[in-house]
Structure formats: structure tokens, C-alpha cells
Design an enzyme around this catalytic site. Structure first.
Site, mmCIF file in Angstrom:
data_model
loop_
_atom_site.group_PDB
_atom_site.id
_atom_site.type_symbol
_atom_site.label_atom_id
_atom_site.label_comp_id
_atom_site.label_asym_id
_atom_site.label_seq_id
_atom_site.Cartn_x
_atom_site.Cartn_y
_atom_site.Cartn_z
ATOM 1 N N HIS A 103 34.005 36.830 33.740
ATOM 2 C CA HIS A 103 34.724 37.542 34.801
ATOM 3 C C HIS A 103 34.150 38.950 35.007
ATOM 4 O O HIS A 103 34.205 39.774 34.097
ATOM 5 C CB HIS A 103 36.203 37.642 34.392
ATOM 6 N N GLU A 128 31.506 35.276 37.489
ATOM 7 C CA GLU A 128 32.369 35.603 38.622
ATOM 8 C C GLU A 128 32.090 37.041 38.975
ATOM 9 O O GLU A 128 31.974 37.898 38.084
ATOM 10 C CB GLU A 128 33.847 35.430 38.243
ATOM 11 N N ASP A 188 32.485 40.208 42.440
ATOM 12 C CA ASP A 188 33.216 40.602 43.651
ATOM 13 C C ASP A 188 32.264 41.291 44.621
ATOM 14 O O ASP A 188 31.480 42.159 44.216
ATOM 15 C CB ASP A 188 34.338 41.574 43.278
ATOM 16 N N HIS A 211 34.336 45.733 42.191
ATOM 17 C CA HIS A 211 35.666 45.141 42.337
ATOM 18 C C HIS A 211 36.563 45.910 43.292
ATOM 19 O O HIS A 211 37.115 45.355 44.234
ATOM 20 C CB HIS A 211 36.356 45.027 40.972
ATOM 21 N N GLU A 231 33.331 36.071 44.768
ATOM 22 C CA GLU A 231 34.626 36.376 45.373
ATOM 23 C C GLU A 231 34.429 37.366 46.513
ATOM 24 O O GLU A 231 33.917 38.471 46.302
ATOM 25 C CB GLU A 231 35.597 36.961 44.329
HETATM 26 O O1 G3P Z 1 38.182 35.508 40.779
HETATM 27 C C1 G3P Z 1 39.105 35.687 39.758
HETATM 28 C C2 G3P Z 1 39.562 37.117 39.680
HETATM 29 O O2 G3P Z 1 38.428 37.927 39.698
HETATM 30 C C3 G3P Z 1 40.469 37.495 40.794
HETATM 31 O O3 G3P Z 1 41.016 38.752 40.632
HETATM 32 O O4 G3P Z 1 41.191 41.145 40.964
HETATM 33 O O5 G3P Z 1 39.818 40.275 39.091
HETATM 34 O O6 G3P Z 1 39.023 40.045 41.429
HETATM 35 P P1 G3P Z 1 40.227 40.111 40.519
HETATM 36 MG MG MG Z 2 37.218 38.828 41.216
#
Ligand code: G3P
Ligand code: MG
Length: 240
Positions: free
Chosen positions: A6, A33, A35, A48, A107
Site C-alpha cells: 500500500h 498500490e 495514488d 496520496h 488509484e
Molecule cells: O486503494 C486502497 C487505499 O489506498 C484506499 O485509501 O486513502 O489509502 O488511498 P487511501
Molecule cells: Mg490509495
């Protein structure tokens, strides 16, 4: 079960940086993962928050800065600024991803900001690096999800959610042609797992960083865990 790091290996390294991605690769994660936002000049960057403060200590928002400015900003504040690692462009990440076999969960961060064409720009970059067969798109924003389905029908897409607003999401996901739901761990229950399995909808669950929750995911036999500590998850799966 696949293990996604993550924001990269963010439990030990600055989130959403090339260092965290490289360390996830070295740890043996199946995927990353990350952003994606847009800069002032419409370029894709990996970060993020909409605001720069938490991860960089800088003022303003991502979209206040050009790509060149953003990629020269150190992004290590979440780790007491101990690492000399900058905000990556999405292009830099894709170049890295093209050189390994990990899957990337991209994401699209359209939670708060409107970025015209971010979905198309992201897909174009994925295509430029021939990553189509190792991508999962996701977003909390249903419009982004629908756009991704239209633009890239062959790339699996997941709907992120963290509220209890809509019930029986597995059936809606199927209706939208989605491959996955991406619930926060606390929202997952037996009923949702059963509905997903009955509908052929996969589950990629975030953000699971402890053994107890990881055990629960193993019982539910979900598709993927998204974790800040991929090493712990791999260990529990007897893969370290
Ligand atoms: O994609 C899973 C997670 O990353 C979603 O929440 O706020 O960490 O981007 P966040
Ligand atoms: Mg995320």
C-alpha cells in the site's frame, strides 16, 4: 491471496516514493498500490493527499505546482524526513514497473479534486509502457470508475469504498462491469464476501497491517490484501 504494498512498502519507507516501490519489490510483494493526481501542467504524479504538507512539509496543493517543481520536492516527512526520495512522476513509476513483473493497482485520486482527463492520461501512460496486462484501476469516485470502464474495458477495475451508504455493492459492481470491490477492512463482512463470490466479483481489501486481520482475510479467502507491511503478510502466507 496476492499481497499489494500500500503506497509501496509504506510501513518502513516514505509512502508513494520510488524507494518504497523498490523495497516492496525486494520484499517479494505481488503488486503495488499507488495514488495518482495531476500537476498544474496536467502531468501525472504519485502522491496520496491533495495537500503537500503531510508528506513533504510544503504549502499548497498538488495542482499548485508543475511536474518539474513537484518531482524536485522531497517526500519523506512521514518518516521524519530521513530519506532523500522525491515525489515521483507516474511516468517514472511506469518505467520502473516495465522492468519488473509486479501488478500495479493505480488509484485515481478524484476524491476531492476535479482533474479533467486524468483517467485518459493515466491509461495513455499505461499503454505507453505496455503495462496493460499488469494493471488494476480503482477509485472512490464512481464517475472515474465508469470512465475507466469506457476507456479501458479490458483492464480490471475495482470500486473503492469506505462508507456504508450502498448495500449489495457486489451486484452493482457486476452491473458496472467491474472485476473487483476494494473495501476498507472494517466494512467487509460474511454477507459481502458471499455476495462477491456468488457474483464473480473479486475482493482486494485495505489496509491490513496486523496478524489478526490478515488471518480473517485468509479465512475469507479474498483475492488480495493491500498492506503497509507486505513482509508481514507474505510471512503469514508462508511466502517469505
Ligand atoms: O486503494 C486502497 C487505499 O489506498 C484506499 O485509501 O486513502 O489509502 O488511498 P487511501
Ligand atoms: Mg490509495
Amino acid at each position: 491471496m496476492k499481497v499489494f504494498a500500500h503506497r509501496g512498502f509504506s510501513g518502513k519507507y516514505p509512502e508513494n516514493t520510488m524507494l518504497a516501490f523498490q523495497k516492496a519489490l525486494e520484499a517479494g510483494a505481488d503488486g503495488i498500490e499507488l495514488d495518482v493526481h495531476e500537476s498544474k501542467d496536467g502531468k501525472l504524479v504519485v502522491i496520496h493527499d491533495e495537500l503537500l504538507a503531510r508528506t513533504t512539509g510544503k504549502d499548497g496543493t498538488v495542482s499548485d505546482y508543475t511536474l518539474q517543481e513537484l518531482t524536485s520536492i522531497r517526500a519523506s516527512m512521514t518518516m521524519d524526513d530521513l530519506f532523500d526520495t522525491k515525489i515521483p512522476s507516474f511516468e517514472e513509476y511506469c518505467d520502473f514497473a516495465a522492468g519488473n513483473r509486479m501488478i500495479t493497482n493505480v488509484e485515481i485520486k478524484t476524491n476531492l479534486c476535479w482533474y479533467p482527463d486524468i483517467e485518459k492520461r493515466t491509461f495513455d501512460m499505461v499503454k505507453a509502457f505496455h503495462l496493460e496486462d499488469r494493471i488494476i484501476f480503482s477509485s472512490f469516485n464512481w464517475l472515474s470508475v465508469i470512465r475507466l470502464r469506457q476507456l479501458a474495458p479490458d483492464i480490471p477495475c475495482g470500486l473503492l469504498y469506505e462508507g456504508h451508504g450502498v448495500r449489495h455493492l457486489a451486484f452493482q459492481a457486476k452491473e458496472l462491469g467491474l472485476r473487483y470491490l476494494h473495501p476498507g477492512f472494517s466494512l467487509l463482512d460474511d454477507e459481502t464476501v458471499a455476495e462477491c463470490k456468488a457474483s464473480g466479483i473479486g475482493l482486494n481489501v485495505w489496509t491490513v497491517n496486523d496478524e489478526q486481520k490478515m488471518s480473517r482475510l485468509m479465512e475469507w479467502d479474498v483475492d488480495s490484501v493491500i498492506s503497509n507491511v507486505p513482509d508481514l503478510c507474505l510471512k503469514m502466507l508462508d511466502r517469505s
